[in-house]
Design a protein around this motif. Structure first.
Motif, PDB file in Angstrom:
ATOM      1  N   THR A   1       2.442  27.007 -26.282  1.00  0.00           N
ATOM      2  CA  THR A   1       1.955  26.938 -24.902  1.00  0.00           C
ATOM      3  C   THR A   1       1.982  28.334 -24.282  1.00  0.00           C
ATOM      4  O   THR A   1       2.469  29.285 -24.871  1.00  0.00           O
ATOM      5  CB  THR A   1       2.820  25.996 -24.051  1.00  0.00           C
ATOM      6  N   ARG A   2       1.459  28.426 -23.080  1.00  0.00           N
ATOM      7  CA  ARG A   2       1.539  29.665 -22.323  1.00  0.00           C
ATOM      8  C   ARG A   2       2.348  29.426 -21.057  1.00  0.00           C
ATOM      9  O   ARG A   2       2.426  28.302 -20.560  1.00  0.00           O
ATOM     10  CB  ARG A   2       0.149  30.195 -21.985  1.00  0.00           C
ATOM     11  N   GLN A   3       2.945  30.487 -20.569  1.00  0.00           N
ATOM     12  CA  GLN A   3       3.748  30.382 -19.360  1.00  0.00           C
ATOM     13  C   GLN A   3       2.866  29.989 -18.180  1.00  0.00           C
ATOM     14  O   GLN A   3       1.834  30.604 -17.925  1.00  0.00           O
ATOM     15  CB  GLN A   3       4.439  31.714 -19.059  1.00  0.00           C
ATOM     16  N   THR A  37      -0.080  24.009 -19.610  1.00  0.00           N
ATOM     17  CA  THR A  37       0.896  25.087 -19.690  1.00  0.00           C
ATOM     18  C   THR A  37       2.234  24.540 -20.166  1.00  0.00           C
ATOM     19  O   THR A  37       2.369  23.367 -20.490  1.00  0.00           O
ATOM     20  CB  THR A  37       1.075  25.764 -18.319  1.00  0.00           C
ATOM     21  N   ASP A  38       3.256  25.399 -20.171  1.00  0.00           N
ATOM     22  CA  ASP A  38       4.548  25.024 -20.729  1.00  0.00           C
ATOM     23  C   ASP A  38       5.161  23.811 -20.035  1.00  0.00           C
ATOM     24  O   ASP A  38       5.593  22.851 -20.691  1.00  0.00           O
ATOM     25  CB  ASP A  38       5.518  26.211 -20.703  1.00  0.00           C
ATOM     26  N   THR A  47       6.716  29.089 -26.278  1.00  0.00           N
ATOM     27  CA  THR A  47       5.933  29.978 -25.427  1.00  0.00           C
ATOM     28  C   THR A  47       6.274  31.436 -25.692  1.00  0.00           C
ATOM     29  O   THR A  47       7.412  31.857 -25.457  1.00  0.00           O
ATOM     30  CB  THR A  47       6.198  29.667 -23.939  1.00  0.00           C
ATOM     31  N   SER A  88       5.646  40.453 -16.465  1.00  0.00           N
ATOM     32  CA  SER A  88       4.539  39.546 -16.157  1.00  0.00           C
ATOM     33  C   SER A  88       3.458  40.347 -15.440  1.00  0.00           C
ATOM     34  O   SER A  88       3.584  40.621 -14.241  1.00  0.00           O
ATOM     35  CB  SER A  88       5.023  38.388 -15.280  1.00  0.00           C
TER      36      SER A  88
END
Length: 308
Positions: free
Chosen positions: A198-200, A263-264, A276, A282
């Motif tokens: 997943t992505r943050q 997402t996560d 992730t 960021s």
């Protein structure tokens, strides 16, 4: 990877966390690692709870360290932050060798979305990553009334294939060092839906403040940003300070904001073990960066030439 009893041939794993060295999540993880007989296990974790301290470090003062008896591991409790523990543990000052992999966790409560910024668990892994050591942060989505301490063992066992795969890549010198992994395990870990990259996301608790008049009004604190409100940790209200005329305030959760996209946090709620990749920082989103690229030259020119 061979199941070999020779400690010299086994990869070295160092465990840290932010819930403290006596936390059930860390102890379950260490037991599973040791019982697998696949790893040489080191522990370098905070002596007391350090939840939500983010990536703070001890700078001006030395930290105290005490050896702790954990059967099958070399373990130390550090009177410092998770980042302190990770940094000290890989420095060769405390242990005579550098671990192949740093694992931070298992945290009591998930760490998804923007909560990775607050998380001491994630910071423990990030500090190792800063120093070129492969690292993983691990959190279990604890829910009061549903979860039990036995779930930590299931969570640790579910992570073993990932740990073994990472160490195999490290041995082959093919593991990337330009990021680290953040793993979150669902509440119903016994019936998880599998592993999902997943992505943050942007999930977060919106928090406010309320005034506290006495210890009885202190309520119960979140020992991590994701814990349920039935945590056993009590707010420590200094009644002497209140009596001296100071006002006391404590945080409270107003609402939870969760992404509607894949997402996560969303995948975790759907029952997946989310994996992730994270980096050191960021960066701003593309459209935000584009805006400021256009804005900066004109802003400087306009306000530099304007009469004040």
């Amino acid at each position: 990877m061979e199941n070999n009893n020779s400690s010299e041939e086994r990869p070295t794993v160092m465990v840290t966390n932010d819930d403290g060295i006596d936390a059930p999540g860390l102890r379950a993880l260490v037991r599973v690692l040791i019982s697998s007989n696949l790893f040489r296990v080191l522990v370098c974790a905070p002596a007391s709870e350090q939840s939500a301290v983010s990536h703070s470090i001890t700078w001006r003062h030395p930290v105290s360290v005490k050896q702790v008896d954990i059967n099958g591991a070399i373990a130390y409790a550090v009177f410092g932050t998770p980042a302190d523990c990770a940094s000290l543990g890989i420095s060769k000052e405390l242990f005579s060798f550098v671990p192949d992999l740093v694992i931070s966790g298992i945290n009591m409560g998930s760490n998804c979305g923007y909560h990775v910024v607050y998380s001491g668990t994630v910071a423990g892994a990030r500090e190792a990553f800063f120093n070129g050591i492969p690292a993983v942060s691990v959190s279990y989505d604890w829910v009061g009334g549903k979860s039990s301490v036995d779930d930590y063992t299931l969570a640790a066992e579910a992570c073993l294939p990932i740990f073994r795969a990472i160490l195999a890549e490290i041995k082959n010198k093919s593991y990337p060092l330009n990021g680290f992994l953040n793993i979150d395990l669902p509440t119903d870990i016994a019936n998880h839906k599998g592993y999902k990259l997943t992505r943050q996301g942007k999930s977060i608790f919106k928090m406010g403040w309320e005034e506290v008049k006495s210890e009885g009004q202190g309520g119960k604190m979140l020992s991590t940003m994701e814990m349920e409100s039935d945590s056993s940790a009590r707010a420590e209200i200094d009644t002497a300070t209140v009596a001296a005329g100071y006002r006391m305030f404590k945080r409270k959760v107003i609402r939870s904001v969760i992404d509607d996209v894949d997402t996560d946090k969303r995948s975790l709620q759907e029952g997946y073990i989310t994996v992730t990749p994270l980096g050191a920082i960021s960066p701003a989103e593309t459209d935000c960066h584009s805006y400021f690229k256009e804005w900066l030259p004109s802003a400087v020119q306009q306000f530099s030439s304007s009469a004040l």
